[in-house]
Motif scaffolding. Structure first.
Motif: not given
Length: 304
Positions: A56, A58, A265, A288-289, A291
């Motif tokens: 991930s 994150s 971001y 959001k999120n 990549n």
């Protein structure tokens, strides 16, 4: 009664001695092989990481790519955080290495143990020479032509001459490479501001196709910020890097870049905003999120 061999003057026949050495060597390789690598030149043992890093992003900072994980430190103070920028490019943040290894290189390969079945990756200047020392540096390196990260399992700072692993990160091969993302079109509220669906090219760059604005407001700007559009937002330079109020556009495709170190971001919206009267002419939400690839500025790479 237990017979004890005398220690004084005790000698093994040469053939027996070499047989015992071979037995010991084979036992180390076969029994400890999954956990250690045996040096071919100085019989030193270096521990190899058996843990895969998190898949991930994150766990790291998405501004710099897909996070592969931290370098495990074994020798010479090697440490840092490793990111995949794309299928051929790695970015290492806060890289440390004392530069004292005799023949240390950036190194990638397959399998569960770092070793000479891998291959060298040129340093950030494209050199194949011995690595210099690094003290909290951030570097971007590219795999040799025709090579990709697909199917690889580790990145290492590796001493080829003595087959010693100074530090490594292991990762799975199914890397979710960052790529540009098409998001919504601008929602029109006033002054005929509109566009086709916007593309987030990288963490700091928007491509806005078919952009229109009538140019009649006193001081409209591209604008970004947190929450909803408001005076607390930040101006974004136009496609030419200018900060003057926007002129009229008629179906033009433009590219704009977020200022300083602001990235997608850090924001929730992109807007066309009238600063003087605090009026929102058009906006879109930033998903959001995301990549998306890091920008060249975030990587410290000069545009070609």
């Amino acid at each position: 009664m237990l017979n004890v061999l005398p220690t004084s003057g005790f000698r093994l026949e040469q053939g027996v001695y070499h047989s015992l050495i071979k037995i010991l060597h084979d036992w180390v390789v076969n029994t400890l092989g999954p956990f250690f690598s045996v040096s071919r030149k100085n019989t030193a043992l270096s521990v190899a990481s058996a843990q895969f890093s998190s898949r991930s992003s994150s766990a790291g900072d998405p501004r710099f790519g897909f996070y592969l994980g931290p370098l495990q430190t074994y020798h010479h103070g090697v440490s840092g955080d490793v990111y995949a920028v794309d299928s051929r490019t790695l970015h290492i943040r806060n890289l440390n290495y004392d530069g004292q290894g005799p023949a240390a290189y950036f190194w990638v390969g397959r399998g569960s143990r770092v070793g000479q079945d891998g291959y060298q990756v040129p340093d950030e200047k494209g050199s194949l020479g011995n690595l210099r020392g690094y003290r909290g540096d951030s570097v971007t390196i590219t795999l040799p032509e025709g090579k990709t990260l697909d199917g690889l399992s580790y990145f290492s700072v590796y001493c080829e001459e003595y087959d010693v692993n100074f530090g490594d990160v292991f990762f799975r091969g199914d890397i979710d490479y960052p790529k540009p993302k098409k998001i919504d079109a601008l929602r029109t509220y006033d002054h005929d501001v509109k566009s086709d669906r916007v593309v987030v090219v990288d963490a700091q760059t928007f491509l806005i196709p078919n952009f229109s604005y009538d140019g009649q407001a006193p001081d409209a700007f591209f604008w970004v910020g947190k929450g909803r559009p408001s005076p607390q937002g930040t101006r974004v330079p136009d496609e030419n890097g200018g900060v003057a109020p926007l002129k009229a556009y008629r179906g033009k495709t433009i590219v704009i870049t977020l200022p300083d170190d602001i990235t997608v971001y850090d924001i929730d919206y992109l807007s066309v905003w009238c600063e003087e009267y605090s009026v929102n002419f058009a906006d879109l939400a930033i998903p959001k999120n995301l990549n998306v690839p890091p920008s060249l500025r975030m990587l410290g790479v000069a545009p070609q």
